[in-house]
Design an enzyme around this catalytic site. Structure first.
Site, PDB file in Angstrom:
ATOM      1  N   ASP A  30       0.786  -1.226  -0.125  1.00  0.00           N
ATOM      2  CA  ASP A  30       0.006   0.082   0.147  1.00  0.00           C
ATOM      3  C   ASP A  30       0.844   1.307   0.025  1.00  0.00           C
ATOM      4  OD1 ASP A  30      -3.250   0.535   1.126  1.00  0.00           O
ATOM      5  OD2 ASP A  30      -1.936   2.197   1.107  1.00  0.00           O
ATOM      6  N   ILE A  31       0.513   2.208  -0.879  1.00  0.00           N
ATOM      7  CA  ILE A  31       1.369   3.349  -0.865  1.00  0.00           C
ATOM      8  C   ILE A  31       1.251   4.438   0.165  1.00  0.00           C
ATOM      9  CG2 ILE A  31       2.317   3.481  -3.166  1.00  0.00           C
ATOM     10  CD1 ILE A  31      -0.141   5.452  -4.004  1.00  0.00           C
ATOM     11  N   GLN A  55     -14.902   2.102   1.756  1.00  0.00           N
ATOM     12  CA  GLN A  55     -13.989   1.636   0.942  1.00  0.00           C
ATOM     13  C   GLN A  55     -13.827   2.655  -0.184  1.00  0.00           C
ATOM     14  OE1 GLN A  55     -15.963  -1.590  -1.361  1.00  0.00           O
ATOM     15  NE2 GLN A  55     -13.989  -2.100  -2.520  1.00  0.00           N
ATOM     16  N   HIS A  62     -10.199  -6.023  -2.419  1.00  0.00           N
ATOM     17  CA  HIS A  62      -8.741  -6.012  -1.699  1.00  0.00           C
ATOM     18  C   HIS A  62      -8.798  -6.535  -0.304  1.00  0.00           C
ATOM     19  CE1 HIS A  62      -9.924  -1.895  -1.620  1.00  0.00           C
ATOM     20  NE2 HIS A  62      -9.379  -1.766  -0.524  1.00  0.00           N
ATOM     21  N   HIS A  73      -6.594  -6.002   3.144  1.00  0.00           N
ATOM     22  CA  HIS A  73      -5.377  -5.249   3.688  1.00  0.00           C
ATOM     23  C   HIS A  73      -4.758  -6.275   4.788  1.00  0.00           C
ATOM     24  CE1 HIS A  73      -6.462  -1.052   2.876  1.00  0.00           C
ATOM     25  NE2 HIS A  73      -7.690  -1.537   2.748  1.00  0.00           N
TER      26      HIS A  73
HETATM   27  P1  5GP Z   1      -9.897   1.001   0.896  1.00  0.00           P
HETATM   28  O1  5GP Z   1     -10.206   2.070   1.865  1.00  0.00           O
HETATM   29  O2  5GP Z   1     -10.602   1.084  -0.332  1.00  0.00           O
HETATM   30  O3  5GP Z   1     -10.026  -0.270   1.721  1.00  0.00           O
HETATM   31  O4  5GP Z   1      -8.119   0.935   0.839  1.00  0.00           O
HETATM   32  C1  5GP Z   1      -7.734   1.361  -0.423  1.00  0.00           C
HETATM   33  C2  5GP Z   1      -6.202   1.479  -0.263  1.00  0.00           C
HETATM   34  O5  5GP Z   1      -5.561   1.408  -1.647  1.00  0.00           O
HETATM   35  C3  5GP Z   1      -5.731   2.622   0.631  1.00  0.00           C
HETATM   36  O6  5GP Z   1      -5.001   2.171   1.605  1.00  0.00           O
HETATM   37  C4  5GP Z   1      -4.851   3.440  -0.286  1.00  0.00           C
HETATM   38  O7  5GP Z   1      -3.748   3.863   0.384  1.00  0.00           O
HETATM   39  C5  5GP Z   1      -4.556   2.311  -1.508  1.00  0.00           C
HETATM   40  N1  5GP Z   1      -4.135   2.805  -2.731  1.00  0.00           N
HETATM   41  C6  5GP Z   1      -4.914   3.539  -3.423  1.00  0.00           C
HETATM   42  N2  5GP Z   1      -4.483   3.884  -4.605  1.00  0.00           N
HETATM   43  C7  5GP Z   1      -3.159   3.115  -4.780  1.00  0.00           C
HETATM   44  C8  5GP Z   1      -2.077   3.053  -5.853  1.00  0.00           C
HETATM   45  O8  5GP Z   1      -2.159   3.793  -6.737  1.00  0.00           O
HETATM   46  N3  5GP Z   1      -1.278   2.115  -5.377  1.00  0.00           N
HETATM   47  C9  5GP Z   1      -1.067   1.434  -4.247  1.00  0.00           C
HETATM   48  N4  5GP Z   1      -0.218   0.752  -3.855  1.00  0.00           N
HETATM   49  N5  5GP Z   1      -1.981   1.576  -3.175  1.00  0.00           N
HETATM   50  C10 5GP Z   1      -3.115   2.401  -3.550  1.00  0.00           C
END
Ligand code: 5GP
Ligand code: ZN
Length: 141
Positions: free
Chosen positions: A30-31, A93, A99, A101
């Protein structure tokens, strides 16, 4: 899927730090890590969430999570690893490609609010009524 950031990562259109890949699964850092080692595990087939992902891809993602977790534990020696998966904007989300984590808990890093909720007994009548509604919708008696 067009315009999906994670599909673009799988295709190599957007760079990523890959840690694992097999025929169904891709795992990368994750970035915006909550803690060092924060990793995302995704199916190669686009699916927005837990409702959409196929059983086969779901199993593959979670099997891969065991391997990746072993790598995290071996290298980072975390005090624990939180597995977190969000569905829908209401659950925060942000990327609508399923995904999982893996968030290593490293001593000294900030607490994970989602894993530290207050334990408060619920209303048993309400819990029972909700259970009956859900199980009724599943038709499993
Ligand atoms: P969500 O809130 O949808 O569960 O989390 C999405 C995750 O994707 C976040 O932790 C965010 O940091 C990660 N993320 C979003 N865009 C990118 C990207 O371009 N590259 C990477 N490696 N992670 C991303
Ligand atoms: Zn996608």
């Amino acid at each position: 899927m067009k315009d999906c950031i994670f599909c673009k990562i799988i295709n190599g259109e957007i760079p990523s730090f890959k840690v694992y890949e097999d025929n169904r699964v891709f795992a990368f850092m994750d970035i915006n890590p909550i803690s060092p080692g924060h990793t995302l595990i995704i199916p190669k087939n686009h699916a927005a969430n837990l409702m959409e992902i196929s059983n086969e891809d779901l199993a593959a993602v979670h099997k891969a999570s065991k391997k990746v977790m072993a790598g995290i534990v071996a290298t980072l020696q975390p005090s624990g690893v939180a597995c977190l998966q969000l569905n829908g904007a209401g659950a925060n989300q942000v990327v609508f490609h399923y995904h999982l984590h893996l968030i290593p808990r490293i001593p000294g890093e900030p607490d994970l609010p989602v894993s530290g909720w207050e334990i408060k007994p619920g209303d048993m009548g309400e819990i029972k009524a909700t259970a009956e509604k859900i199980s009724g919708a599943l038709n499993n008696g």
